[in-house]
Design an enzyme around this catalytic site. Sequence first.
Site, mmCIF file in Angstrom:
data_model
loop_
_atom_site.group_PDB
_atom_site.id
_atom_site.type_symbol
_atom_site.label_atom_id
_atom_site.label_comp_id
_atom_site.label_asym_id
_atom_site.label_seq_id
_atom_site.Cartn_x
_atom_site.Cartn_y
_atom_site.Cartn_z
ATOM 1 N N PHE A 101 0.859 -1.179 0.000
ATOM 2 C CA PHE A 101 0.000 0.000 0.000
ATOM 3 C C PHE A 101 0.898 1.232 0.000
ATOM 4 O O PHE A 101 1.792 1.369 0.848
ATOM 5 C CB PHE A 101 -0.940 0.006 1.198
ATOM 6 N N ASP A 172 1.682 -4.995 8.107
ATOM 7 C CA ASP A 172 0.490 -4.161 7.987
ATOM 8 C C ASP A 172 -0.709 -5.100 7.864
ATOM 9 O O ASP A 172 -0.791 -5.896 6.929
ATOM 10 C CB ASP A 172 0.606 -3.248 6.758
ATOM 11 N N TYR A 197 -11.041 0.936 9.891
ATOM 12 C CA TYR A 197 -12.278 1.244 9.158
ATOM 13 C C TYR A 197 -12.606 0.274 8.035
ATOM 14 O O TYR A 197 -13.553 0.500 7.294
ATOM 15 C CB TYR A 197 -12.266 2.683 8.638
ATOM 16 N N LYS A 198 -11.817 -0.789 7.890
ATOM 17 C CA LYS A 198 -12.114 -1.768 6.845
ATOM 18 C C LYS A 198 -12.958 -2.895 7.437
ATOM 19 O O LYS A 198 -14.101 -2.679 7.807
ATOM 20 C CB LYS A 198 -10.801 -2.242 6.219
ATOM 21 N N ARG A 344 -11.908 -4.897 -7.361
ATOM 22 C CA ARG A 344 -11.758 -5.754 -6.180
ATOM 23 C C ARG A 344 -13.063 -5.795 -5.378
ATOM 24 O O ARG A 344 -13.828 -4.828 -5.360
ATOM 25 C CB ARG A 344 -10.584 -5.280 -5.317
#
Lengths: 385, 385
Positions: A101, A172, A197-198, A344
């Site tokens: 990322f 991560d 928040y995922k 995705r």
Amino acid sequence: MPEGLIYLDGNSLGPLPKTVPPRMADAVSRQWGNSLVKGWNEAGWFKLPSVVAAQLEPLIGAEPGSVAVGDSTSINLFKVLSAALKMSGSRRRILSDSGNFPSDLYIAEGLVSLVGSGFHLMALPSDKVEAAIGADVAVVMLTEVDYRTGQRRNMRSVTQAAHAAGALVIWDLSHSAGALPVRLADCNADFAVGCGYKFLNGGPGAPAFLYVAPRHAESLVPTLSGWMGHSAPFAFESSYRPASGIEKMQAGTPPILSLIAFSTALELFKDLDLEALHARSLQLGDLFIAEMARRCPYLELATPRDHRLRGSQVSFRHANGYEVMQALIARDVIGDFRSPDIIRFGITPLYISHDDIIRASATLEQILRDRLWDTDTYRVRAAVT
Amino acid sequence: MPEGLIYLDGNSLGPLPKTVPPRMADAVSRQWGNSLVKGWNEAGWFKLPSVVAAQLEPLIGAEPGSVAVGDSTSINLFKVLSAALKMSGSRRRILSDSGNFPSDLYIAEGLVSLVGSGFHLMALPSDKVEAAIGADVAVVMLTEVDYRTGQRRNMRSVTQAAHAAGALVIWDLSHSAGALPVRLADCNADFAVGCGYKFLNGGPGAPAFLYVAPRHAESLVPTLSGWMGHSAPFAFESSYRPASGIEKMQAGTPPILSLIAFSTALELFKDLDLEALHARSLQLGDLFIAEMARRCPYLELATPRDHRLRGSQVSFRHANGYEVMQALIARDVIGDFRSPDIIRFGITPLYISHDDIIRASATLEQILRDRLWDTDTYRVRAAVT
């Protein structure tokens, strides 16, 4: 979940748990409105970062007292990476995946440019990273589940390889936490960071978390040494003296309202069997892969079929990926596009059913077969500007 | 404001604006709940940090496009201090006030320990700082209004003196913003940071802000280089390329729910005359000082009487300050205690009246005269544990 919506984007922003609105209303009106500054004690705001950390620990296989919550994933990465560099001896290389990322790579760039002293970031193609773990590597910095392809790395074997070469590892967990059983302690990980928040459903921009292995914690002196990490914040001492526990990794005052939403969301994970959750997610992913292989055999799968190499996400490559995703969204199937050509889909059985997958597959098939994304172009372009 | 409460602690946590609860309910249920990931565009979450920055700029006399919002004050200080150190040439000293808010000093300590290269922090007693601004000083780092005494520094003359000596200046506006008209551009300030949850009423742990003078902005490459500060966050480029504007100072994903509360609170400041607000605050402060001088002439005033040297806070010293403040709080007069002997009272006419000051003075008089804090000891001790 809004009526008729198929939401396959919990890996970008998890949906709102039903328990959050009343708790937020209470937090605002009663805690802030009535308790005012006394809320720090009465409503438990001071302890909230530690409370949320304790909620997270079992979800990521972390020892009690090894997780700190607050700030963003990027800031937390800066915290643990600067800690790792201080432990690097004469080694000067941070090794990462060029497909990591980007914010993780950017943070490493910013840190090495500040520190100088020969520290540098080497980002290699995903499949070249493990072979490059050598005696010059101070820190291996990787994401467990790739944000584009959903490919999962073997945290245990990579950590072992890094340790065998004398390097530290930072994981991560942004695309793992809340989706699959992470085992930080079992894998002997050194450091980790992750996003709230995922799959954890903590709300837009929810505070992030970090992990420090207990064996590293005691000697660690934080670089982002804010007052909330001081041993006695309210003694207002003129010099920094880190807290003895993981609280030392806190920096400034945390965003309480966002933390309350996050904490409320985490309550839903309390007795959840993440092993079973992930198994069901893999089944749903298998279904999606099979459906698309049958309906659109030319569509390129970007995610490994092997369960051991998969997170909770299925991705495809398509040259018009952006337009295809906009057409899907216009038909209430929400996933997202990641440059250059990835569409995705986050798949969690918490709110995604077998029927949802079938309907999403049929919608995607129709869009691809009839090139419906072309007919959406005007609307899509208008929405982007 | 809760019935009967006299709230003189808006310099610790500003009270809840009436407009916030419905907006937070909407943010949670409609924006997050219904828009889900589309909220980043539909609900304007992406632009929210810039929107809040634009709300703040006029309140602190900052040029348009010179303020960034997000993270905590401590993290923001790290951002601007690391930027300032990169501009320091051969100078190696950070000069500050040993009575500065401790987190500011701690952050400087953490940064210099990471950077090495001879950088060091020199923190001198408040009245010795200005004379020590010399050719060895890279950065003067000060708070405009002292958190203990409420004493206000002359931002203009200190900035001039620093520039004359070739140093940069960072101002912490945590106890100024929203209480008095700050004039960053007029004073030719270099950098500033400040807090959202005090006089700005942004909510517990509200995101903080930073200021970079436009003359420094272009060449500045952020150290905390997160993806939200990238020129094209959604291009997912593998190398950091800072945004052209002040957005480059953003790092990770900001806590949206806390930002929405902050933005809502700031709407109340839109057409407020901060000059008049501060004048009225000084009048109320004069009243408090006069009342206490008349009622308890032995009580030591810690705040300057001179209006030019005063923020929006009145403080007294008392050997039993902690117990006295607990006794006040038990009687619904809320201020706070700051070690070692300061009782402090934030005074803003937004929700504090002439009668409140008279009642607070009478309550404090009664507590001091009758040593009522002794009778409260049991309750106080119990409340602390």
